[in-house]
Design a protein around this motif. Sequence first.
Motif, short mmCIF file in Angstrom:
data_model
loop_
_atom_site.label_atom_id
_atom_site.label_comp_id
_atom_site.label_asym_id
_atom_site.label_seq_id
_atom_site.Cartn_x
_atom_site.Cartn_y
_atom_site.Cartn_z
N ASN A 15 0.71 -1.17 -0.04
CA ASN A 15 0.03 -0.02 -0.01
C ASN A 15 1.00 1.19 0.12
OD1 ASN A 15 0.43 -0.87 2.96
ND2 ASN A 15 -0.35 1.11 3.35
N ASP B 217 -7.84 -1.76 -2.53
CA ASP B 217 -8.13 -3.05 -1.76
C ASP B 217 -9.58 -3.00 -1.23
OD1 ASP B 217 -7.86 -5.69 -1.01
OD2 ASP B 217 -7.75 -4.77 1.10
N ALA C 202 -11.38 -4.86 0.61
CA ALA C 202 -11.50 -5.29 1.99
C ALA C 202 -10.90 -4.20 2.93
CB ALA C 202 -10.82 -6.48 2.45
N SER C 203 -9.63 -3.75 2.80
CA SER C 203 -9.27 -2.60 3.74
C SER C 203 -9.03 -1.04 3.13
CB SER C 203 -7.55 -3.05 3.61
OG SER C 203 -6.96 -2.71 2.58
N LYS D 43 -7.02 0.20 1.46
CA LYS D 43 -5.90 0.76 1.27
C LYS D 43 -5.59 0.91 -0.31
CE LYS D 43 -3.80 -1.52 5.23
NZ LYS D 43 -2.80 -2.50 5.69
#
Length: 399
Positions: free
Chosen positions: A120, A146, A148-149, A151
Motif C-alpha cells: 500500500n 483494496d 477489504a481494507s 488501502k
Amino acid sequence: MTKSTFKSSGAAALSAASVNRRTVLKTLAAGTAGALAAPYIRPASAAPTQLRALMWEVYAVPDIVGAFEEKHKIKFSPTFFDGNSEAYNKLRVGGTRDFDLVQADGFWPGLYFREKLIRNIDYAKIPNTANVYPVFKPDRFKLLTDEASGKHFGVTWCWGSYGTTYNTADVPKEKVESIEVLFDPAFSGRLATSARFEENIALTGILAATRMGTKDKPRPDGKPFNPYVLTDEELAEVEKLLIQQKSLLLTRYQDNTTLQQLLESGAIVAAPEFAQVYRILVQKKEKGDISADFSHQLVPKEGGLGWVDTWLVTSGVTDPAALDICHDFMNTFLAPENIKKISLIAGSSATVDLRSISTPEEQKLFLMDRTEELSSMYQFDQPSSTEKWERVWSRVQAA
C-alpha cells in the motif's frame, strides 16, 4: 507555465512503429536506455543508493529522471519489460527483492496486491494525485484500492483505449459508433484489425455478448461482465464472428507503420488501434501532408477496451526512507510539466488534467476533453483461459 506548441521535440518524435503501444517509439527508447544504462537486475544490498524500477522503456525520460537523481543523490536503475505477464513473472521469482517500483495496467495491479507482490502507498505523500481527472480518482477508479481494507496501492498516470480510427469521408459516424462496423459487409475489403489475438477476441466478445443478450445478465462467476472472462458459448460465438470477418478484412496489420500506410493510401477506411496512428494522421493533416480527414472513436456503444498505466511500489520496500523516495518519485512523474513531456514523447494521454498548459491542438490530439469515456471501457486483463483463447484463434486463422 507558458503554453508549449505541439511541435515540441517530444511531439516531433511521435511516429508509427510496432502495433504494441509500448514500443511506438522504440528508437527513442533505445536512446533512453543508453542514457539510463543499468545492469539487468541490481542486488537488494544496493538499495540505499539506488531506486530500482521495472517499467516500460518509453516512459524513462532522461531529463526527468536525471533531475530526480540529483535531488535525492541516488541512481535510478530501470529494467525494461514488454508486457504485464513478463513483469509479473519477474516479481514472482523474487523480484520484490530486486525492484522498488513496478508499472502495470488494467487489472494487473490488483493481482499483484492480492499476491503480496506490491504494498500500500500513501496518497497524502503524493500531492500531485489531486490533479488527476475525476474519472481517475479512487472513488471512481477502484482498481487501485483494496476492497477489504480500503488501502491504496497505486497511482494512475497515462491512459488510452483500443478504439477505431476511421476516414470520415468514407465511414459515417453513426456506423463507427458500434463494433458492428468491423463486421459490416458494406466495407468489405477496406477494413483491417491487428494481428494480436487478445484484443481481437476481447473486442469481439463484447459484440458477441451484446448480440446474445448475456452481457447484462448474471454471470457464472457472479461478477459484472468482463470480455476477458467469456463463457464457452460466448467464445463459440466469437469464433464464428471472427471467421465471418476474415472475408471482410484486407489484412491483419503487424505494426503501426503498416496501418498508417493503409489508412493514408485509402486502402482501408477503418481499423481498431491505440490512437497512436490517429495522432500521426492528424499531425500530417495539419501540416498539409495529407488531405484526408481522420477521427477516432474511443468507445463504441456496446463498450470498448481501455488501459490505465500505473506506478506501484513492491512489497520489498519496507524501509520508511526508501518508501518516501518512492512516493516522491511517483509525485515527480505526476507533476504537470513532467507528465506532459512524457505524454508527448510516449504518445499517451495523461490522467492529470493538463488543459491549462496545453494548446487547443494538444487537447484534441490527446483526448483531454474525453476522459469521461473511460468509464464505459473494459480494462485490459489476462484471459481467463489463455489455452482456450489460443485454440479459438488457431481455428480462426486456419478457417
